[in-house]
Scaffold this active site. Structure first.
Site, PDB file in Angstrom:
ATOM      1  N   LYS A 159      35.091  29.109  49.843  1.00 34.31           N
ATOM      2  CA  LYS A 159      35.963  28.259  49.020  1.00 34.31           C
ATOM      3  C   LYS A 159      37.007  27.634  49.925  1.00 34.31           C
ATOM      4  CE  LYS A 159      37.821  28.999  44.398  1.00 34.31           C
ATOM      5  NZ  LYS A 159      38.553  30.004  43.603  1.00 34.31           N
TER       6      LYS A 159
HETATM    7  C1  E4P Z   1      38.841  29.715  40.224  1.00 31.36           C
HETATM    8  O1  E4P Z   1      38.045  29.344  41.051  1.00 31.36           O
HETATM    9  C2  E4P Z   1      40.255  29.337  40.227  1.00 31.36           C
HETATM   10  O2  E4P Z   1      40.891  29.781  41.382  1.00 31.36           O
HETATM   11  C3  E4P Z   1      40.911  29.895  38.979  1.00 31.36           C
HETATM   12  O3  E4P Z   1      40.094  29.555  37.873  1.00 31.36           O
HETATM   13  C4  E4P Z   1      42.329  29.420  38.780  1.00 31.36           C
HETATM   14  O4  E4P Z   1      42.775  29.852  37.520  1.00 31.36           O
HETATM   15  P1  E4P Z   1      44.332  29.860  37.104  1.00 31.36           P
HETATM   16  O5  E4P Z   1      44.792  28.450  37.003  1.00 31.36           O
HETATM   17  O6  E4P Z   1      44.344  30.562  35.773  1.00 31.36           O
HETATM   18  O7  E4P Z   1      45.049  30.627  38.173  1.00 31.36           O
END
Ligand code: E4P
Length: 218
Positions: A83
């Site tokens: 990522k």
């Molecule tokens: C997933 O890949 C993201 O990092 C995550 O969904 C972010 O979610 P949040 O906005 O609730 O922290």
């Protein structure tokens, strides 16, 4: 539509996988911090539970650092998806890692233009954050609609739309109606999807009537 689980809590992933609800997993540095555990150990444990893509996020901010971290993360298991953030360095790392055969999830996407850039950089997944857009009175679902439409217009773009920052069932249902490929769901949202008061009430009534018959199946 694929369901990824958005957590670094191994016990939650294991129990959801038993119900067939885990096509992959996403983590981020905040989720790893919340788990209080060593990142590489957690990622290895998750990769052993699901054969699907498991996103592990780099923390370097320069392209060379992200590429080096991406290679180290890929060495944990073949189903690691690296990522990277949606920055210029992140897109350079995305292209390099993708050319090397890695799955890459480009995260922190907040505009359709950013999503188009990530696809051109060879991202396997683009992660638009719907909840965080809604939080600032913007329209998260509008962004999903735009990205899905743009990607459909160009069949050479192979990037999958991975709806992230999902806060409630409506985000999921709307994403599915729009044809998003994947949604990553925190365990509490998956449990919200399950719940319906008529299911609970109906089951209670069936069991009460069954008790009156005095029968047993086994
Ligand atoms: C997933 O890949 C993201 O990092 C995550 O969904 C972010 O979610 P949040 O906005 O609730 O922290």
């Amino acid at each position: 539509m694929k369901f990824f689980v958005d957590t670094a809590e191994v016990a939650d992933i294991r129990s959801l996988a038993e119900a067939g609800l885990v096509d992959g997993v996403t983590t981020n540095p905040s989720l790893i911090a919340k788990s209080g555990r060593d990142m590489k150990t957690v990622i290895a444990e998750i990769c052993a539970i699901t054969p699907g893509p498991v996103s592990a996020e780099v923390t370097a901010t320069d392209a060379a650092g992200m590429i080096a971290e991406g290679k180290a993360l890929r060495a944990i298991a073949p189903n690691v998806a690296v990522k990277v953030p949606l920055t210029e360095a992140g897109l350079v790392a995305c292209r390099t890692l993708a050319n090397d055969g890695a799955m890459v999830n480009v995260t922190l996407c907040f505009s359709a233009a950013q999503a188009l850039l990530a696809a051109k950089a060879g991202a396997t997944f683009i992660s638009p954050f719907v909840g965080r857009l809604d939080d600032i009175s913007s329209d998260g679902m509008r962004l999903i609609a735009d990205i899905v439409q743009i990607y459909k217009n160009y069949t050479n773009l192979k990037t999958e739309v991975l709806v992230a920052s999902v806060r409630h069932p409506i985000h999921l249902v709307e994403s599915a109606k729009l044809g998003a490929h994947v949604a990553t769901l925190p365990p509490n949202v998956i449990r919200m999807l399950l719940k319906h008061p008529l299911t609970d009430r109906g089951l209670e009534a069936f069991l009460a009537d069954w008790k009156k018959t005095g029968q047993s199946i086994l």
